[in-house]
Design a protein around this motif. Structure first.
Motif, PDB file in Angstrom:
ATOM      1  N   HIS A  57      23.992  14.027   5.452  1.00  0.00           N
ATOM      2  CA  HIS A  57      22.753  14.583   5.860  1.00  0.00           C
ATOM      3  C   HIS A  57      21.693  14.574   4.883  1.00  0.00           C
ATOM      4  CE1 HIS A  57      21.214  18.130   8.776  1.00  0.00           C
ATOM      5  NE2 HIS A  57      20.155  17.309   8.196  1.00  0.00           N
ATOM      6  N   GLY A  58      21.929  15.107   3.790  1.00  0.00           N
ATOM      7  CA  GLY A  58      21.044  15.021   2.572  1.00  0.00           C
ATOM      8  C   GLY A  58      20.622  13.490   2.338  1.00  0.00           C
ATOM      9  N   ILE A  59      21.691  12.736   2.312  1.00  0.00           N
ATOM     10  CA  ILE A  59      21.118  11.323   2.213  1.00  0.00           C
ATOM     11  C   ILE A  59      20.100  10.764   3.274  1.00  0.00           C
ATOM     12  CG2 ILE A  59      21.875   8.888   2.139  1.00  0.00           C
ATOM     13  CD1 ILE A  59      24.619   9.688   0.670  1.00  0.00           C
ATOM     14  N   ASN A  60      20.367  10.920   4.336  1.00  0.00           N
ATOM     15  CA  ASN A  60      19.431  10.538   5.369  1.00  0.00           C
ATOM     16  C   ASN A  60      18.174  11.519   5.320  1.00  0.00           C
ATOM     17  OD1 ASN A  60      19.031   9.696   8.236  1.00  0.00           O
ATOM     18  ND2 ASN A  60      18.569  12.040   8.537  1.00  0.00           N
ATOM     19  N   ASN A  61      17.994  12.392   4.990  1.00  0.00           N
ATOM     20  CA  ASN A  61      16.626  13.392   4.728  1.00  0.00           C
ATOM     21  C   ASN A  61      16.160  12.912   3.691  1.00  0.00           C
ATOM     22  OD1 ASN A  61      17.509  14.948   6.937  1.00  0.00           O
ATOM     23  ND2 ASN A  61      17.341  16.861   5.859  1.00  0.00           N
ATOM     24  N   SER A 101      10.724  28.841   2.998  1.00  0.00           N
ATOM     25  CA  SER A 101      11.203  29.287   4.264  1.00  0.00           C
ATOM     26  C   SER A 101      12.468  28.486   4.716  1.00  0.00           C
ATOM     27  CB  SER A 101      10.183  28.931   5.350  1.00  0.00           C
ATOM     28  OG  SER A 101      10.857  29.269   6.728  1.00  0.00           O
ATOM     29  N   VAL A 102      12.678  26.941   4.394  1.00  0.00           N
ATOM     30  CA  VAL A 102      13.933  26.258   4.595  1.00  0.00           C
ATOM     31  C   VAL A 102      14.958  26.845   3.460  1.00  0.00           C
ATOM     32  CG1 VAL A 102      14.815  24.008   4.623  1.00  0.00           C
ATOM     33  CG2 VAL A 102      12.722  24.525   5.644  1.00  0.00           C
ATOM     34  N   ILE A 103      14.604  26.931   2.295  1.00  0.00           N
ATOM     35  CA  ILE A 103      15.572  27.197   1.305  1.00  0.00           C
ATOM     36  C   ILE A 103      16.206  28.618   1.445  1.00  0.00           C
ATOM     37  CG2 ILE A 103      15.718  27.993  -1.141  1.00  0.00           C
ATOM     38  CD1 ILE A 103      13.756  25.753  -1.696  1.00  0.00           C
ATOM     39  N   LEU A 104      15.388  29.613   1.937  1.00  0.00           N
ATOM     40  CA  LEU A 104      15.872  30.941   2.283  1.00  0.00           C
ATOM     41  C   LEU A 104      16.722  30.867   3.327  1.00  0.00           C
ATOM     42  CD1 LEU A 104      15.644  33.758   0.787  1.00  0.00           C
ATOM     43  CD2 LEU A 104      13.895  34.267   2.586  1.00  0.00           C
ATOM     44  N   GLY A 105      16.631  29.923   4.317  1.00  0.00           N
ATOM     45  CA  GLY A 105      17.474  30.104   5.591  1.00  0.00           C
ATOM     46  C   GLY A 105      19.008  29.844   4.960  1.00  0.00           C
ATOM     47  N   TRP A 135      31.993  18.878   4.065  1.00  0.00           N
ATOM     48  CA  TRP A 135      31.194  18.258   2.971  1.00  0.00           C
ATOM     49  C   TRP A 135      30.864  16.783   3.072  1.00  0.00           C
ATOM     50  CZ3 TRP A 135      28.509  20.730  -0.566  1.00  0.00           C
ATOM     51  CH2 TRP A 135      29.050  22.047  -0.729  1.00  0.00           C
ATOM     52  N   LEU A 136      31.411  16.065   3.697  1.00  0.00           N
ATOM     53  CA  LEU A 136      31.060  14.463   3.958  1.00  0.00           C
ATOM     54  C   LEU A 136      29.727  14.599   4.961  1.00  0.00           C
ATOM     55  CD1 LEU A 136      31.128  11.672   3.871  1.00  0.00           C
ATOM     56  CD2 LEU A 136      32.768  11.855   5.718  1.00  0.00           C
ATOM     57  N   TRP A 154       8.437  18.870  -5.408  1.00  0.00           N
ATOM     58  CA  TRP A 154       9.831  18.873  -5.740  1.00  0.00           C
ATOM     59  C   TRP A 154      10.781  20.075  -5.030  1.00  0.00           C
ATOM     60  CZ3 TRP A 154      11.689  23.368  -7.943  1.00  0.00           C
ATOM     61  CH2 TRP A 154      10.956  24.505  -8.052  1.00  0.00           C
ATOM     62  N   LEU A 155      10.021  20.943  -4.732  1.00  0.00           N
ATOM     63  CA  LEU A 155      10.457  22.141  -4.078  1.00  0.00           C
ATOM     64  C   LEU A 155      10.844  21.856  -2.398  1.00  0.00           C
ATOM     65  CD1 LEU A 155      11.402  25.162  -4.675  1.00  0.00           C
ATOM     66  CD2 LEU A 155       9.559  25.810  -3.603  1.00  0.00           C
ATOM     67  N   LEU A 156       9.831  21.096  -1.915  1.00  0.00           N
ATOM     68  CA  LEU A 156       9.873  20.393  -0.725  1.00  0.00           C
ATOM     69  C   LEU A 156      11.206  19.477  -0.551  1.00  0.00           C
ATOM     70  CD1 LEU A 156       8.595  20.705   2.085  1.00  0.00           C
ATOM     71  CD2 LEU A 156       7.739  18.377   1.614  1.00  0.00           C
ATOM     72  N   VAL A 157      11.556  18.825  -1.585  1.00  0.00           N
ATOM     73  CA  VAL A 157      12.764  17.740  -1.630  1.00  0.00           C
ATOM     74  C   VAL A 157      13.915  18.543  -1.626  1.00  0.00           C
ATOM     75  CG1 VAL A 157      13.811  16.053  -2.821  1.00  0.00           C
ATOM     76  CG2 VAL A 157      11.284  15.919  -2.773  1.00  0.00           C
ATOM     77  N   ILE A 158      13.829  19.618  -2.587  1.00  0.00           N
ATOM     78  CA  ILE A 158      14.949  20.537  -2.660  1.00  0.00           C
ATOM     79  C   ILE A 158      15.368  21.208  -1.215  1.00  0.00           C
ATOM     80  CG2 ILE A 158      16.031  22.636  -3.587  1.00  0.00           C
ATOM     81  CD1 ILE A 158      14.943  21.865  -6.105  1.00  0.00           C
ATOM     82  N   ALA A 159      14.184  21.710  -0.382  1.00  0.00           N
ATOM     83  CA  ALA A 159      14.544  22.214   0.753  1.00  0.00           C
ATOM     84  C   ALA A 159      15.169  21.424   1.605  1.00  0.00           C
ATOM     85  CB  ALA A 159      13.021  22.784   1.235  1.00  0.00           C
ATOM     86  N   PHE A 160      14.452  20.013   1.878  1.00  0.00           N
ATOM     87  CA  PHE A 160      14.643  18.995   2.991  1.00  0.00           C
ATOM     88  C   PHE A 160      16.166  18.298   2.602  1.00  0.00           C
ATOM     89  CE2 PHE A 160      10.443  18.236   4.768  1.00  0.00           C
ATOM     90  CZ  PHE A 160      10.073  19.519   5.282  1.00  0.00           C
ATOM     91  N   CYS A 161      16.406  18.283   1.479  1.00  0.00           N
ATOM     92  CA  CYS A 161      17.415  17.229   1.361  1.00  0.00           C
ATOM     93  C   CYS A 161      18.737  17.920   0.513  1.00  0.00           C
ATOM     94  CB  CYS A 161      16.987  16.019   0.020  1.00  0.00           C
ATOM     95  SG  CYS A 161      15.582  15.260   0.722  1.00  0.00           S
ATOM     96  N   VAL A 162      18.506  19.318   0.253  1.00  0.00           N
ATOM     97  CA  VAL A 162      19.881  20.048  -0.216  1.00  0.00           C
ATOM     98  C   VAL A 162      20.048  21.256   0.750  1.00  0.00           C
ATOM     99  CG1 VAL A 162      20.529  21.306  -2.241  1.00  0.00           C
ATOM    100  CG2 VAL A 162      19.452  19.410  -2.645  1.00  0.00           C
ATOM    101  N   ALA A 163      18.956  22.468   0.780  1.00  0.00           N
ATOM    102  CA  ALA A 163      19.183  23.423   1.460  1.00  0.00           C
ATOM    103  C   ALA A 163      19.392  23.246   2.777  1.00  0.00           C
ATOM    104  CB  ALA A 163      17.958  24.395   1.299  1.00  0.00           C
ATOM    105  N   ALA A 164      18.724  22.430   3.553  1.00  0.00           N
ATOM    106  CA  ALA A 164      18.641  22.189   5.115  1.00  0.00           C
ATOM    107  C   ALA A 164      19.868  21.423   5.472  1.00  0.00           C
ATOM    108  CB  ALA A 164      17.305  21.618   5.428  1.00  0.00           C
ATOM    109  N   PRO A 165      20.228  20.588   4.935  1.00  0.00           N
ATOM    110  CA  PRO A 165      21.646  19.810   5.254  1.00  0.00           C
ATOM    111  C   PRO A 165      22.577  20.877   4.854  1.00  0.00           C
ATOM    112  CG  PRO A 165      20.134  18.263   3.816  1.00  0.00           C
ATOM    113  CD  PRO A 165      19.418  19.683   3.920  1.00  0.00           C
ATOM    114  N   MET A 166      22.639  21.699   3.987  1.00  0.00           N
ATOM    115  CA  MET A 166      23.742  22.570   3.850  1.00  0.00           C
ATOM    116  C   MET A 166      24.095  23.618   4.911  1.00  0.00           C
ATOM    117  SD  MET A 166      24.232  23.155  -0.328  1.00  0.00           S
ATOM    118  CE  MET A 166      25.639  24.159   0.059  1.00  0.00           C
TER     119      MET A 166
END
Length: 258
Positions: free
Chosen positions: A240-244, A76-80, A234-235, A157-169
């Motif tokens: 944001h990704g580092i924090n998550n 769900s987070v990734i598709l956002g 981008w910064l 692994w998918l949750l890490v991508i969602a929280f640390c990559v997709a959501a911050p973006m």
């Protein structure tokens, strides 16, 4: 001779091309609602799919379990992300400003990056110390449940991508990118834009209680200030990704040691 020249022969003044413009306060508000609706529909589509996938008679308890599972939340987070990217592109297109320029999708210096990391570490560390002093949990309780659910589903692994990559973006593109850009060039000014975009970003985290609401808002103000000082979204995405990522590791460690 000039008086005998046909009117049709007189050269027309050159047309003035439409000038690039930035959406101001109300334009940013309305398009912001459009982007938010696109994000919401993109995320809900995943939830609806998994609920309907169960088949048979509708079971409320089972539907709640599916909605709260780590796999469902991750997808769900990734598709956002694509939903927000598309909606934001549609919103920016009439301004005649490039997508990357409007959103300040440019990198900054490594000096600014390390300053941002240090400032974020000090801020989050201060909130952790306050949380300990008040006898509160360091991370929201539901985060541990989501991590355990994702681990059980084989989707950690998918949750890490969602929280640390997709959501911050998509969160940064929406708040520090689109909302900040329009509001900072309105009568709100920079300070008002930082405050209001941080408030809008905080409202995306309704799953938290008042304490974590305060922490999220303060992080938003810091990221908004860094967006202003460096002119780089981008910064803020990277920070944001580092924090998550740090929060995810901390939650996983605390969940494993409990």
């Amino acid at each position: 001779m000039d008086s005998l020249t046909p009117a049709s022969a007189v050269a027309a003044p050159p047309a003035i091309p439409d000038q690039p413009r930035v959406w101001k306060f109300w334009g940013t508000v309305l398009w912001g609602l459009f982007i938010f609706a696109a994000m919401f529909l993109g995320q809900v589509a995943v939830i609806v799919y998994f609920v309907l996938r169960q088949g048979g008679p509708f079971d409320v308890a089972e539907a709640i379990r599916v909605v709260g599972s780590g796999l469902t939340i991750s997808l769900s987070v990734i598709l956002g992300l694509p939903a927000v990217l598309l909606a934001t592109w549609i919103a920016i297109r009439p301004t005649r400003i490039s997508f990357t320029e409007y959103l300040a999708l440019r990198w900054t210096s490594w000096r600014n990056f390390f300053i941002g990391v240090a400032a974020l570490a000090i801020l989050v560390g201060g909130w952790d110390l306050l949380s300990r002093a008040l006898g509160r949990e360091l991370t929201p309780g539901f985060m541990g449940d989501v991590l355990k659910s994702a681990q059980a589903d084989g989707a950690l692994w998918l949750l890490v991508i969602a929280f640390c990559v997709a959501a911050p973006m998509w969160e940064e593109i929406f708040s520090r990118g689109f909302l900040y850009r329009g509001w900072s060039e309105s009568k709100l000014g920079v300070a008002g834009a930082i405050f209001l975009s941080s408030l809008a970003w905080t409202s995306l985290h309704l799953q938290y209680d008042w304490f974590f609401f305060g922490e999220v808002f303060s992080i938003g103000v810091l990221l908004g200030y860094l967006r202003y000082r460096t002119n780089s979204t981008w910064l803020t995405i990277v920070l944001h990704g580092i924090n998550n990522l740090a929060a995810t590791i901390q939650t996983f460690w605390l969940a494993g040691s409990s």
